[in-house]
Motif scaffolding. Structure first.
Motif, short mmCIF file in Angstrom:
data_model
loop_
_atom_site.label_atom_id
_atom_site.label_comp_id
_atom_site.label_asym_id
_atom_site.label_seq_id
_atom_site.Cartn_x
_atom_site.Cartn_y
_atom_site.Cartn_z
N ALA A 1 -4.03 180.51 28.13
CA ALA A 1 -3.26 181.76 28.20
C ALA A 1 -3.33 182.47 26.86
O ALA A 1 -3.60 181.85 25.83
CB ALA A 1 -1.80 181.48 28.57
N VAL A 2 -3.10 183.80 26.88
CA VAL A 2 -2.93 184.56 25.64
C VAL A 2 -1.54 185.18 25.66
O VAL A 2 -1.05 185.61 26.71
CB VAL A 2 -4.00 185.65 25.46
N CYS B 1 4.10 177.22 38.48
CA CYS B 1 4.41 176.15 37.52
C CYS B 1 4.50 176.71 36.11
O CYS B 1 5.41 176.35 35.34
CB CYS B 1 3.36 175.06 37.61
N PHE B 2 3.56 177.59 35.74
CA PHE B 2 3.58 178.19 34.41
C PHE B 2 4.87 178.96 34.18
O PHE B 2 5.56 178.77 33.16
CB PHE B 2 2.37 179.12 34.26
N ARG C 1 12.18 177.49 31.92
CA ARG C 1 12.96 176.31 31.56
C ARG C 1 12.96 176.08 30.05
O ARG C 1 13.99 175.76 29.44
CB ARG C 1 12.40 175.09 32.28
N ALA C 2 11.79 176.25 29.41
CA ALA C 2 11.71 176.06 27.97
C ALA C 2 12.55 177.09 27.23
O ALA C 2 13.27 176.77 26.27
CB ALA C 2 10.25 176.13 27.52
N HIS D 1 3.12 177.61 25.05
CA HIS D 1 2.39 176.37 24.78
C HIS D 1 2.77 175.30 25.79
O HIS D 1 1.90 174.63 26.37
CB HIS D 1 2.68 175.89 23.35
N GLU D 2 4.06 175.12 26.04
CA GLU D 2 4.51 174.11 26.99
C GLU D 2 4.07 174.45 28.41
O GLU D 2 3.70 173.57 29.20
CB GLU D 2 6.04 173.98 26.92
N ALA D 3 4.08 175.74 28.75
CA ALA D 3 3.69 176.16 30.10
C ALA D 3 2.20 175.91 30.34
O ALA D 3 1.81 175.49 31.44
CB ALA D 3 4.02 177.64 30.30
N VAL D 4 1.35 176.17 29.34
CA VAL D 4 -0.07 175.86 29.47
C VAL D 4 -0.26 174.37 29.68
O VAL D 4 -1.04 173.92 30.54
CB VAL D 4 -0.85 176.35 28.24
#
Length: 488
Positions: free
Chosen positions: A241-242, A270-271, A277-278, A290-293
């Motif tokens: 992702a960007v 999901c992303f 959530r983060a 970053h966490e989603a990727v």
């Protein structure tokens, strides 16, 4: 996040049905494969899947996650058909369901799959969303974070006025759809995929019609400006992702943790769910992206929506191998890069390490798999800051930085700027304190040589080495050091 402040998911829920079987022959009356059906699976799709995923992550999967995790509330529209009741039965054990009336039936998407590969999709159903209830308004008013999962079926449009007010004081994550309405102004993070961003972005740019990272980043920055959102994360499937902010000339690229092959169905949900959530757990947009990727890649690798374990809890993304603190920054960078991790570097004098430095270094480490500090030598500091600097000699500055858990390695350079050192380290991300504002950093061109990106992180207000030194000098009546320095 306080336990009495839920994460509210708003959007269109679908019923996704997979008809599984094998196809080894063609029909005698047409050149079409014959599917010998073995089994059939139903699951919630759209906002229903996003809500399920947001509630299924283990507490430590999202950055800074709370011990129990937030309550997940799903606001969606359901009718009275058998398909709508199937959706209720699937969702009720997993989320708190608040329904808007639906005149019609929930959309049903049926995939006919042979040996796990889709052959054909059949869509049916849909309807008109009814009025907003007081119970829904109360849930939105009490939300800590809101995820809008817009599939263009009417729920987000019906609640647009409430969401527009909410975005002024509540974190809103918006997962858009070309058939839906644009995000309300003030959204914290918007998460279109590459195709959606291309369809939604107006304007022309040399990179806009390509699929390069610059083109995707440019579209993200344009959309962030058009939508007046804080940030836009354009998801690129297996490429990561960007992340871009309004007018951003240096969007941040988040490469995937690993090469993944699998069914991508549900990866976008999901992303968005992971990012929401983060953020609800206190992460920055950079950390959330970053966490989603990471988590969406693990989701696809584990089988995606087909994974039987999903409905008992999403398998946590594999943790990156632990990084051991080392004196060899170059070897560390090569090792992390070789295993597919993200190398993060930052630089400066770090003379009189203060709270602003520490906060920035901690946040920088969270954006990747290792953090290397490029440290100005004593000669370099003196040349930049003048006589009397550094206040703390090089060996002591190294010792203090090495004592921080978030710093994995330190490399010293003698030049004014660390371009030569950066070409040896080749980090994916170069982090600097946000006091640099919008000016282009001298290191940016160097990072672009290998596709690296610059990330600006904010400092704590009012904390700088020069300010601390001046206060100390004034207190003791000593001469004040020269030069302006908050970045180091």
């Amino acid at each position: 996040m306080p336990r009495n402040r839920p994460l509210v998911v708003v959007g269109d829920t679908l019923l996704d049905t997979d008809v599984e079987g094998q196809a080894h022959r063609l029909a005698p009356d047409a050149p079409a494969p014959v599917l010998d059906v073995a089994e059939e699976h139903n699951r919630p799709g759209g906002a229903g899947l996003a809500a399920t995923l947001a509630g299924a992550f283990p507490p430590d999967a999202a950055a800074g996650g709370s011990e129990a995790g937030p309550e997940i509330v799903l606001v969606t529209a359901l009718g009275q058909s058998r398909s709508d009741q199937t959706v209720r039965d699937l969702l009720t054990p997993r989320v708190r369901l608040l329904e808007l009336p639906l005149r019609g039936s929930v959309p049903v998407k049926t995939r006919l799959c042979a040996d796990g590969r889709p052959l054909l999709r059949v869509d049916r159903g849909g309807g008109t969303v009814g009025p907003v209830t007081d119970e829904v308004r109360a849930a939105l008013a009490g939300a800590h974070t809101v995820l809008v999962s817009d599939y263009g079926r009417g729920v987000a449009a019906r609640l647009r006025a409430e969401l527009a007010v909410l975005a002024g004081h509540t974190q809103v994550v918006w997962d858009p759809h070309p058939r839906g309405e644009p995000p309300v102004p003030g959204a914290r993070l918007v998460t279109p995929n590459a195709g959606e961003a291309m369809a939604l972005c107006s304007g022309d740019h040399p990179d806009a019609n390509g699929d390069g990272l610059h083109g995707h980043g440019w579209r993200g920055a344009v959309l962030a400006s058009e939508w007046r959102s804080a940030a836009v994360a354009v998801t690129l499937g297996r490429r990561g992702a960007v992340l871009a902010r309004p007018g951003d000339e240096a969007p941040l690229y988040f490469p995937p943790l690993q090469e993944v092959d699998g069914d991508p169905c549900g990866a976008g949900d999901c992303f968005a769910a992971t990012a929401a959530r983060a953020l609800a757990d206190g992460a920055l947009p950079e950390e959330a992206t970053h966490e989603a990727v990471r988590q969406s890649g693990a989701f696809v690798a584990a089988g995606g929506v087909r994974n039987p374990a999903l409905w008992g809890g999403v398998p946590a993304a594999p943790s990156a191998p632990p990084v051991t603190k080392t004196d060899d920054a170059r070897a560390l960078a090569a090792s992390v890069r070789a295993r597919g991790g993200t190398v993060v570097a930052t630089g400066g004098c770090f003379d009189l390490l203060h709270a602003g430095h520490v906060g920035m270094l901690q946040n920088a480490r969270r954006t990747g798999d290792c953090l290397i500090v490029c440290l100005n030598s004593d000669v370099s500091v003196r040349r930049l800051k003048g006589e009397g600097r550094p206040i703390t000699p090089e060996a002591d500055r190294i010792s203090v930085l090495a004592g921080l858990d978030c710093v994995d390695a330190i490399a010293v350079f003698d030049e004014n700027t660390p371009e030569r050192l950066l070409r040896e380290l080749r980090p994916h991300v170069w982090v600097k304190g946000g006091d640099y504002g919008t000016e282009r950093l001298p290191e940016a061109s160097t990072l672009e040589e290998w596709g690296g990106r610059v990330l600006l992180l904010p400092y704590l207000d009012g904390r700088s080495t020069t300010a601390l030194a001046r206060r100390a000098a004034g207190h003791h009546g000593a001469a004040r050091p020269s030069g302006l320095e908050q970045s180091s």
